[in-house]
Design a protein around this motif. Structure first.
Motif, PDB file in Angstrom:
ATOM      1  N   LEU A 271      97.254  -7.098 -17.270  1.00 37.68           N
ATOM      2  CA  LEU A 271      96.714  -7.927 -16.202  1.00 37.68           C
ATOM      3  C   LEU A 271      97.277  -7.495 -14.842  1.00 37.68           C
ATOM      4  O   LEU A 271      96.577  -7.557 -13.825  1.00 37.68           O
ATOM      5  N   GLN A 272      98.518  -7.037 -14.827  1.00 40.89           N
ATOM      6  CA  GLN A 272      99.091  -6.502 -13.587  1.00 40.89           C
ATOM      7  C   GLN A 272      98.240  -5.348 -13.056  1.00 40.89           C
ATOM      8  O   GLN A 272      97.983  -5.256 -11.855  1.00 40.89           O
ATOM      9  N   LYS A 273      97.798  -4.489 -13.956  1.00 44.10           N
ATOM     10  CA  LYS A 273      96.992  -3.336 -13.542  1.00 44.10           C
ATOM     11  C   LYS A 273      95.649  -3.788 -12.955  1.00 44.10           C
ATOM     12  O   LYS A 273      95.165  -3.204 -11.985  1.00 44.10           O
ATOM     13  N   TYR A 274      95.066  -4.820 -13.545  1.00 47.45           N
ATOM     14  CA  TYR A 274      93.788  -5.319 -13.019  1.00 47.45           C
ATOM     15  C   TYR A 274      93.978  -6.008 -11.668  1.00 47.45           C
ATOM     16  O   TYR A 274      93.104  -5.950 -10.805  1.00 47.45           O
ATOM     17  N   ILE A 275      95.126  -6.663 -11.486  1.00 49.57           N
ATOM     18  CA  ILE A 275      95.432  -7.262 -10.182  1.00 49.57           C
ATOM     19  C   ILE A 275      95.575  -6.165  -9.134  1.00 49.57           C
ATOM     20  O   ILE A 275      95.046  -6.275  -8.023  1.00 49.57           O
ATOM     21  N   LEU A 276      96.288  -5.102  -9.480  1.00 48.32           N
ATOM     22  CA  LEU A 276      96.455  -3.972  -8.560  1.00 48.32           C
ATOM     23  C   LEU A 276      95.100  -3.333  -8.250  1.00 48.32           C
ATOM     24  O   LEU A 276      94.837  -2.927  -7.116  1.00 48.32           O
ATOM     25  N   MET A 277      94.230  -3.253  -9.262  1.00 49.56           N
ATOM     26  CA  MET A 277      92.902  -2.696  -9.053  1.00 49.56           C
ATOM     27  C   MET A 277      92.099  -3.549  -8.076  1.00 49.56           C
ATOM     28  O   MET A 277      91.406  -3.036  -7.191  1.00 49.56           O
ATOM     29  N   GLU A 278      92.202  -4.857  -8.233  1.00 40.32           N
ATOM     30  CA  GLU A 278      91.499  -5.776  -7.340  1.00 40.32           C
ATOM     31  C   GLU A 278      92.010  -5.630  -5.903  1.00 40.32           C
ATOM     32  O   GLU A 278      91.222  -5.607  -4.952  1.00 40.32           O
ATOM     33  N   ILE A 279      93.322  -5.527  -5.747  1.00 42.10           N
ATOM     34  CA  ILE A 279      93.905  -5.381  -4.412  1.00 42.10           C
ATOM     35  C   ILE A 279      93.533  -4.041  -3.799  1.00 42.10           C
ATOM     36  O   ILE A 279      93.165  -3.959  -2.620  1.00 42.10           O
ATOM     37  N   LEU A 280      93.630  -2.975  -4.596  1.00 46.92           N
ATOM     38  CA  LEU A 280      93.276  -1.649  -4.090  1.00 46.92           C
ATOM     39  C   LEU A 280      91.815  -1.607  -3.660  1.00 46.92           C
ATOM     40  O   LEU A 280      91.457  -0.924  -2.702  1.00 46.92           O
ATOM     41  N   GLY A 281      90.979  -2.390  -4.361  1.00 48.23           N
ATOM     42  CA  GLY A 281      89.559  -2.446  -4.009  1.00 48.23           C
ATOM     43  C   GLY A 281      89.294  -3.043  -2.648  1.00 48.23           C
ATOM     44  O   GLY A 281      88.231  -2.833  -2.065  1.00 48.23           O
ATOM     45  N   THR A 282      90.266  -3.797  -2.106  1.00 47.95           N
ATOM     46  CA  THR A 282      90.099  -4.338  -0.754  1.00 47.95           C
ATOM     47  C   THR A 282      90.366  -3.291   0.311  1.00 47.95           C
ATOM     48  O   THR A 282      89.986  -3.461   1.463  1.00 47.95           O
ATOM     49  N   VAL A 283      91.037  -2.211  -0.090  1.00 43.15           N
ATOM     50  CA  VAL A 283      91.349  -1.119   0.844  1.00 43.15           C
ATOM     51  C   VAL A 283      90.296  -0.023   0.754  1.00 43.15           C
ATOM     52  O   VAL A 283      89.910   0.576   1.754  1.00 43.15           O
ATOM     53  N   ILE A 284      89.818   0.211  -0.481  1.00 40.41           N
ATOM     54  CA  ILE A 284      88.780   1.217  -0.712  1.00 40.41           C
ATOM     55  C   ILE A 284      87.449   0.491  -0.855  1.00 40.41           C
ATOM     56  O   ILE A 284      87.235  -0.217  -1.845  1.00 40.41           O
ATOM     57  N   PRO A 285      86.529   0.607   0.091  1.00 42.22           N
ATOM     58  CA  PRO A 285      85.259  -0.134   0.055  1.00 42.22           C
ATOM     59  C   PRO A 285      84.497   0.067  -1.247  1.00 42.22           C
ATOM     60  O   PRO A 285      84.363   1.197  -1.724  1.00 42.22           O
ATOM     61  N   HIS A 286      84.042  -1.040  -1.830  1.00 39.61           N
ATOM     62  CA  HIS A 286      83.214  -1.029  -3.048  1.00 39.61           C
ATOM     63  C   HIS A 286      83.935  -0.390  -4.236  1.00 39.61           C
ATOM     64  O   HIS A 286      83.323  -0.012  -5.219  1.00 39.61           O
ATOM     65  N   ARG A 287      85.254  -0.232  -4.109  1.00 40.84           N
ATOM     66  CA  ARG A 287      86.080   0.343  -5.185  1.00 40.84           C
ATOM     67  C   ARG A 287      85.610   1.737  -5.590  1.00 40.84           C
ATOM     68  O   ARG A 287      85.791   2.177  -6.731  1.00 40.84           O
ATOM     69  N   ILE A 288      85.033   2.460  -4.636  1.00 39.67           N
ATOM     70  CA  ILE A 288      84.598   3.822  -4.921  1.00 39.67           C
ATOM     71  C   ILE A 288      85.822   4.695  -5.155  1.00 39.67           C
ATOM     72  O   ILE A 288      86.766   4.689  -4.368  1.00 39.67           O
ATOM     73  N   ASN A 289      85.797   5.468  -6.234  1.00 36.12           N
ATOM     74  CA  ASN A 289      86.867   6.411  -6.560  1.00 36.12           C
ATOM     75  C   ASN A 289      88.210   5.745  -6.855  1.00 36.12           C
ATOM     76  O   ASN A 289      89.258   6.375  -6.743  1.00 36.12           O
ATOM     77  N   VAL A 290      88.219   4.442  -7.210  1.00 40.06           N
ATOM     78  CA  VAL A 290      89.443   3.841  -7.717  1.00 40.06           C
ATOM     79  C   VAL A 290      89.612   4.339  -9.142  1.00 40.06           C
ATOM     80  O   VAL A 290      88.807   4.033 -10.017  1.00 40.06           O
ATOM     81  N   SER A 291      90.625   5.141  -9.373  1.00 41.27           N
ATOM     82  CA  SER A 291      90.774   5.801 -10.673  1.00 41.27           C
ATOM     83  C   SER A 291      91.925   5.206 -11.476  1.00 41.27           C
ATOM     84  O   SER A 291      92.797   4.509 -10.951  1.00 41.27           O
TER      85      SER A 291
END
Length: 460
Positions: A271-291
């Protein structure tokens, strides 16, 4: 009702139930069907035509000629005649995929897919279609699952093809290829065969022709169906974890520029990883290339006990940990526009991706252009920057780590002395990665051990 009519009714009703359960279309809306002329898209068109009367939606068809095969014109004529027979509005779009490949460096498959969806979306908007139907089916889902599994994908990749994504709907995703062919046989409708689908040039085709038949013949005859069901369950898990992460971010008021690591550690690692993914998605528009690589890197930073740490991702995204605080942001790379020469530095574009192919296949894709290069991303220690040469610069020239001074290299390359100060250099800290327009450092070349690649393109 005879057996044939019963079977056709049963198949159409199956697709109808699936469309309703996935909320694919509402009464009064318009669906634009992507029809290649192959068995899958012809089946989809016929089923949608039958259901348009029952579910009261409008239907139109679009055929895209990719400009690759000589017989593509015949495919277009076939689809046009089919649409005329069933009185379905028909549209034709021409795209030059070989030209796109030569200009972009994309694979033929990737270039065709991107261009195809582009014209589909444009035509849908032009005719007021609310949905675009594509003919992916259960076998395609199984291929995608296996392909992503072997590439090391996470839950998102293993959840496979979504039945609904934005405007795209996939009515046949619940049906197997054998069901599709049986239905066409019962309807007495023919279809065209794309010879490229019979070749083993692409990884997906090899899975289709060899891996799936082996699983069905030697492991379980219902393998495709079970993979389809597993992908659906993983999609539900993915949706649940994303929703949980989204709620936690809102409740805890976690923001990219100030993340309390202790608050993050209250939750299970996944769940920590999904939280980090959600937060990173606020920096990278539309979560493009969030790997997955980026999320794993952030997670490791949060588990670390060292005082401070900083790492960089594609596009100037950085993550910095200072004791129990994590900061994620976007900074401009060190691309000053003027130096002692007074010459402006060029524009630069970064693209990061994970290695998916074997090294031999990857080598064939390495860009040969003077102003686009691939680098082993894991060997880069800092944010790449542009500058001009300075005293003491050296460049690695072979895999054994031997180097030579930049001055000596430029002399050996017979670069005029008047030009040497105006040749931009891509650097990793003080280390030269690339003498732009000439050679890149051997220290950053991709190899069989490469897991992440940074593509750099330069524009003057």
């Amino acid at each position: 009702m005879d057996a044939t009519n019963q079977n056709t009714y049963r198949f159409i009703n199956k697709i109808k139930s699936y469309m309703i359960s996935c909320k694919m279309v509402e009464e009064g809306e318009t669906i634009l069907a992507a029809v290649s002329g192959g068995a899958d898209s012809v089946c989809m068109l016929l089923v949608l035509d039958a259901l348009s009367k029952q579910m009261r939606f409008s239907l139109a068809a679009l055929h895209v000629n990719h400009g690759i095969r000589e017989e593509a014109g015949e495919d277009a004529e076939f689809v046009e005649k089919l649409c005329k027979k069933y009185q379905i509005p028909f549209y034709l779009e021409q795209i030059d995929v070989p030209k796109i490949v030569s200009e972009s460096g994309q694979t033929e498959e990737e270039a065709g897919r991107i261009a195809r969806y582009k014209v589909l979306l444009e035509r849908a908007e032009a005719i007021g279609a609310s949905h675009i139907a594509v003919a992916h089916h259960m076998n395609d889902q199984a291929e995608t699952f296996i392909l992503n599994l072997c590439r090391g994908s996470g839950i998102r990749g293993l959840s496979g093809i979504k039945p609904v994504r934005d405007k795209i709907i996939r009515p046949l995703l619940c049906a197997g290829r054998n069901e599709i062919e049986e239905y066409l046989g019962m309807c007495g409708e023919s279809f065209v065969t794309d010879r490229t689908n019979l070749e083993d040039d692409h990884t997906r085709n090899r899975i289709r022709h060899h891996v799936l038949p082996m699983l069905n013949d030697m492991v379980n005859s219902g393998s495709n169906k079970h993979i389809f069901e597993a992908a659906g369950m993983l999609r539900e898990i993915e949706d649940y974890l994303e929703e949980e992460a989204r709620e936690i971010v809102l409740i805890k008021k976690l923001k990219a520029d100030n993340i309390d690591i202790n608050s993050l550690r209250e939750y299970k690692p996944l769940l920590q990883k999904y939280i980090l993914m959600e937060i990173l998605g606020t920096v990278i528009p539309h979560r493009i290339n969030v790997s997955r690589y980026q999320i794993d890197s952030l997670f490791k930073m949060c588990q670390s006990t060292s005082g401070c740490e900083k790492t960089y991702f594609e596009g100037g995204i950085y993550a910095k940990r200072e004791y129990n605080k994590l900061y994620i942001g976007k900074e401009k790379l060190d691309l000053s526009k003027e130096e002692k020469t007074g010459n402006p530095l060029p524009e630069i574009l970064f693209k990061e991706f994970e290695v998916a192919e074997k090294f031999e296949e990857l080598q064939q894709r390495i860009p040969r252009e003077a102003y686009t290069k691939w680098f082993d991303y894991d060997k880069i220690l800092s944010s790449p920057s542009l500058r001009y040469r300075k005293v003491g610069d050296r460049i690695s020239i072979d895999s054994d780590g031997h180097g030579k001074s930049l001055k000596k290299y430029m002399i050996d390359e017979r670069i005029p002395a008047s030009r040497r100060d105006s040749i931009p250099l891509l650097c990793d800290g003080e280390n030269i990665m690339w003498v732009i327009g000439y050679r890149m450092s051997s220290a950053y070349q991709i190899s069989e051990e490469t897991r992440h690649i940074l593509e750099v393109s330069v524009f003057f």
